[in-house]
Design a protein around this motif. Structure first.
Motif, mmCIF file in Angstrom:
data_model
loop_
_atom_site.group_PDB
_atom_site.id
_atom_site.type_symbol
_atom_site.label_atom_id
_atom_site.label_comp_id
_atom_site.label_asym_id
_atom_site.label_seq_id
_atom_site.Cartn_x
_atom_site.Cartn_y
_atom_site.Cartn_z
ATOM 1 N N TRP A 1 0.761 -1.252 0.074
ATOM 2 C CA TRP A 1 -0.094 0.133 0.157
ATOM 3 C C TRP A 1 0.875 1.241 0.087
ATOM 4 O O TRP A 1 0.279 2.270 0.349
ATOM 5 C CB TRP A 1 -0.911 -0.113 1.266
ATOM 6 N N GLY A 2 2.218 1.121 -0.265
ATOM 7 C CA GLY A 2 2.944 2.323 -0.318
ATOM 8 C C GLY A 2 3.899 2.571 -1.198
ATOM 9 O O GLY A 2 4.088 3.546 -1.709
ATOM 10 N N ASN B 1 6.930 5.276 1.301
ATOM 11 C CA ASN B 1 5.722 6.051 2.062
ATOM 12 C C ASN B 1 5.724 5.360 3.418
ATOM 13 O O ASN B 1 5.127 4.293 3.650
ATOM 14 C CB ASN B 1 4.128 5.513 1.305
ATOM 15 N N ASN C 1 3.060 8.714 7.624
ATOM 16 C CA ASN C 1 2.290 9.569 6.689
ATOM 17 C C ASN C 1 0.737 9.252 6.921
ATOM 18 O O ASN C 1 0.155 10.206 6.746
ATOM 19 C CB ASN C 1 2.538 9.328 5.386
ATOM 20 N N GLN D 1 -1.001 7.245 5.368
ATOM 21 C CA GLN D 1 -1.611 7.394 3.828
ATOM 22 C C GLN D 1 -1.366 6.042 3.488
ATOM 23 O O GLN D 1 -0.255 5.305 3.504
ATOM 24 C CB GLN D 1 -1.321 8.325 2.937
ATOM 25 N N PHE E 1 -1.208 4.446 -0.712
ATOM 26 C CA PHE E 1 -1.057 4.722 -1.986
ATOM 27 C C PHE E 1 -1.867 3.412 -2.593
ATOM 28 O O PHE E 1 -1.446 2.266 -2.324
ATOM 29 C CB PHE E 1 0.283 4.560 -2.413
ATOM 30 N N VAL F 1 0.392 9.373 -8.144
ATOM 31 C CA VAL F 1 0.014 8.360 -7.133
ATOM 32 C C VAL F 1 -1.160 8.808 -6.659
ATOM 33 O O VAL F 1 -1.550 9.889 -6.298
ATOM 34 C CB VAL F 1 1.111 8.405 -6.168
ATOM 35 N N SER G 1 -3.202 8.686 -3.605
ATOM 36 C CA SER G 1 -3.106 8.525 -2.187
ATOM 37 C C SER G 1 -4.783 8.522 -1.798
ATOM 38 O O SER G 1 -5.513 9.565 -1.590
ATOM 39 C CB SER G 1 -2.639 9.610 -1.479
ATOM 40 N N GLY H 1 -5.156 10.100 2.756
ATOM 41 C CA GLY H 1 -4.757 11.163 1.888
ATOM 42 C C GLY H 1 -5.490 11.989 0.956
ATOM 43 O O GLY H 1 -5.489 13.224 0.894
ATOM 44 N N SER I 1 -6.050 12.352 -2.311
ATOM 45 C CA SER I 1 -5.378 13.333 -2.965
ATOM 46 C C SER I 1 -4.491 12.641 -4.350
ATOM 47 O O SER I 1 -4.525 11.247 -4.247
ATOM 48 C CB SER I 1 -4.247 14.388 -2.483
ATOM 49 N N ILE J 1 -0.740 12.655 -5.920
ATOM 50 C CA ILE J 1 0.519 13.319 -5.773
ATOM 51 C C ILE J 1 1.402 12.894 -6.941
ATOM 52 O O ILE J 1 1.434 11.894 -7.223
ATOM 53 C CB ILE J 1 1.085 12.439 -4.397
ATOM 54 N N SER K 1 8.219 12.376 -0.115
ATOM 55 C CA SER K 1 7.247 13.238 -0.214
ATOM 56 C C SER K 1 7.050 13.807 -1.804
ATOM 57 O O SER K 1 8.080 13.836 -2.443
ATOM 58 C CB SER K 1 7.238 14.628 0.565
#
Length: 320
Positions: free
Chosen positions: A125-126, A148, A152, A154, A156, A169, A171, A175, A177, A179, A190
């Motif tokens: 997941w990241g 990730n 965080n 979050q 991904f 990506v 998120s 998240g 969002s 990114i 980041s």
């Protein structure tokens, strides 16, 4: 691409739990990942079903350049020939695929290729790893591009490459969002938020647990805004403050103008959207500029069951 009605053929007697769908646009053949039954099926343009592989659970399949790429549940991404399929068990020594990414157990989640043919894997997941196009099984040559950290908060969910080769990506949980990361920098913790990132919500500049992304030939970015039951479109120069435009869905329901937790989708060459409408157990085709979708697979009103014209669950979808 000619749209195929997957489950209404008289010969389609097999019921699938469709975790992932890949399409060969050249032949019109469909490949269905029935993960719970540890099987990948092929459905030709006449609706005839045959078994490609059995014996393992596959997390995601993708059709690229005449080969089917599949990440296996207990590790590895396989490059599978589709011309000599026999439905064999991948455990056997005659397995047709080549294990191009060994050692990643259980959570191979998403795979993509850049313009140079390098394979990228979203692990779990990241983290996102890059494998060179000349990667040899067993050689430690992987490069971590995106890291990730758990701090965080979050997860991904998906990623795609934009026209400049950057990694976009999704998120999702935590998240809300999209990114942007550089594909040429390693161990990035980041990136730059280019859509959403303004808290979970339904305003035009917000997303709610997005789970899919696609980019059209003009660089516009489309997002499966799962929690808001809609597909949002953002311009190529989008920033965190940019408002998105709803191009499909927006309210919860099973009517032709509605979606219910869309999890994934793809764009064809005309700008039409193939949408995996998860909780409605259907695949919808939404033509560019249309206000309603057409059901290609499953029940138009969201019914589920074990008859040959119904779906139990819809996850990822792919066209090539």
């Amino acid at each position: 691409m000619a749209k195929t009605i997957i489950y209404n053929s008289a010969s389609a007697s097999t019921v699938f739990d469709t975790d992932n769908i890949a399409v060969d646009e050249t032949t019109g053949n469909l490949y269905v990942n029935d993960r719970d039954n540890s099987t990948i099926y092929r459905i030709d343009s006449n609706g005839v079903i045959s078994t490609l592989l059995t014996g393992h659970q596959w997390n995601v399949i993708k059709f690229i350049g005449g080969f089917l790429y599949a990440s296996r549940n207990n590790g590895g991404v396989y490059k599978i020939s589709i011309n000599n399929y026999t439905g064999i068990n991948p455990n056997s020594t005659t397995f047709l695929g080549n294990n191009v990414v060994p050692g990643f157990a259980y959570a191979n989640h998403k795979i993509n290729f850049d313009s140079s043919g390098n394979l990228y894997l979203l692990f779990g997941w990241g983290d996102i790893y890059k494998f060179a196009s000349n990667y040899v099984s067993g050689v430690t040559s992987l490069i971590k591009i995106v890291s990730n950290p758990s701090s965080n908060g979050q997860f991904f969910i998906d990623f795609k490459f934009d026209g400049s080769g950057n990694i976009l990506v999704v998120s999702g949980y935590g998240g809300h969002s999209i990114i942007r990361y550089s594909a040429s920098t390693t161990n990035q913790t980041s990136g730059t938020i280019i859509a959403g990132g303004n808290g979970s919500g339904s305003n035009a500049n917000q997303l709610d647990n997005p789970q899919g992304i696609a980019i059209d030939s003009s660089g516009n970015i489309y997002v499966a805004d799962t929690g808001n039951n809609r597909i949002q479109k953002f311009p190529s120069n989008t920033t965190q403050s940019t408002n998105g435009t709803t191009v499909a869905g927006a309210t919860t329901g099973n009517a032709a103008n509605q979606l219910f937790t869309p999890k994934d989708f793809k764009i064809d060459s005309t700008g039409g959207l193939y949408i995996s409408d998860n909780q409605n157990r259907r695949v919808q085709y939404w033509a560019s500029g249309a206000t309603t979708g057409t059901t290609l697979a499953g029940s138009p009103i969201g019914n589920t069951g074990n008859s040959s014209d119904l779906l139990q669950n819809t996850g990822g979808i792919d066209i090539s």
